[in-house]
Design a protein around this motif. Structure first.
Motif, PDB file in Angstrom:
ATOM      1  N   TYR A 163       9.471 -16.559 -11.722  1.00 42.22           N
ATOM      2  CA  TYR A 163       7.996 -16.675 -11.271  1.00 42.22           C
ATOM      3  C   TYR A 163       7.461 -15.355 -10.529  1.00 42.22           C
ATOM      4  CZ  TYR A 163       8.191 -21.748 -11.962  1.00 42.22           C
ATOM      5  OH  TYR A 163       8.495 -23.041 -12.521  1.00 42.22           O
ATOM      6  N   THR A 210       0.906 -21.297 -11.269  1.00 45.65           N
ATOM      7  CA  THR A 210       2.046 -20.577 -10.858  1.00 45.65           C
ATOM      8  C   THR A 210       2.733 -19.713 -11.797  1.00 45.65           C
ATOM      9  OG1 THR A 210       3.406 -22.288 -11.111  1.00 45.65           O
ATOM     10  CG2 THR A 210       2.430 -22.276  -9.098  1.00 45.65           C
ATOM     11  N   LEU A 211       2.533 -20.013 -13.073  1.00 43.64           N
ATOM     12  CA  LEU A 211       3.266 -19.171 -14.050  1.00 43.64           C
ATOM     13  C   LEU A 211       2.266 -17.732 -14.457  1.00 43.64           C
ATOM     14  CD1 LEU A 211       4.029 -21.838 -17.105  1.00 43.64           C
ATOM     15  CD2 LEU A 211       5.592 -20.851 -15.294  1.00 43.64           C
TER      16      LEU A 211
END
Length: 245
Positions: A190, A102-103
């Motif tokens: 994010y 997700t990063l």
């Protein structure tokens, strides 16, 4: 769990047909599997030549981050060097970072390179853009790009227990002899924002106009604190045509 290690594209397609789960470097999925259970069948592309390319404007998805060096542009090399610890970088892969995380620490760097992705589906190998890679999460084989004139990268130190640290990446590209194109990408939390603009033939002569043009792109939605990082990086890149950390 049975782990398959395809040696060719047809073998990798067979694994897809059998619904094998891609593992990348397994740095992200291992804890999840320990908690929720391991899949019956998984596959790693570590032995697939197409996924191990490094250099010549290409980067394979199975390349571990610790191998990424000056065979790629500065912006991508510096991005890889800031991911996790040395132990993580010796295991984590390009594909795992871009598709499984997700990063997506490599995404801003890939965006400013205007990179294209090569992916594998049941009907063969296809080329696509990064937006589709992020949205559909296909089996990534690698990235390719045209090398920029110069590039820059900065990742702020993280706050303990806070959101992901701010990342700013930028690159200058030749623009058909009429000037140069500046591409900038920022990870804020994010979310990743990007924008580009055409600069004068000598981009260092009108930095303020270039920054104003970037404000009219999606980057204009960034908070002032992000612009405090974008502004000096862009100014340094345009003024010196060299990497700025």
């Amino acid at each position: 769990m049975l782990l398959r290690l395809p040696l060719s594209i047809p073998e990798a397609q067979e694994c897809l047909a059998e619904e094998a789960v891609p593992v990348g470097g397994a740095t992200l999925v291992w804890a999840v599997w320990q908690r929720d259970g391991f899949p019956d069948l998984a596959m790693s592309l570590r032995d697939l030549p197409d996924a191990q390319v490094l250099g010549g404007g290409r980067l394979g998805s199975a390349v571990v981050l610790g191998r990424i060096d000056d065979r790629v542009p500065d912006v991508l090399r510096l991005a890889a060097a800031t991911v996790g610890t040395g132990a993580v970088r010796r295991t984590a892969t390009v594909g795992g970072n871009l598709v499984g995380s997700t990063l997506r620490c490599l995404l801003p760097a890939a965006l400013v390179l205007d990179a294209r992705a090569t992916v594998l589906a049941s009907d063969g190998v296809h080329e696509t853009d990064l937006a589709e890679v992020i949205a559909k999460q296909p089996l990534l084989l690698g990235l390719h790009w045209r090398d920029p004139i110069a590039s820059a990268y900065r990742k702020l130190p993280p706050d303990a227990g806070g959101p992901p640290p701010l990342v700013v990446a930028s690159a200058l590209h030749g623009d058909d002899g009429t000037g140069v194109r500046l591409r900038v990408a920022v990870r804020d939390g994010y979310d990743v924002f990007s924008g580009d603009t055409v600069c004068a033939a000598d981009p260092g002569t009108d930095i303020d106009r270039t920054l104003h043009a970037l404000h009219s792109t999606a980057l204009g939605d960034l908070p002032p604190a992000a612009w405090d990082v974008v502004r000096p990086q862009v100014a340094g890149l345009l003024d010196g045509h060299g990497p700025v950390r």
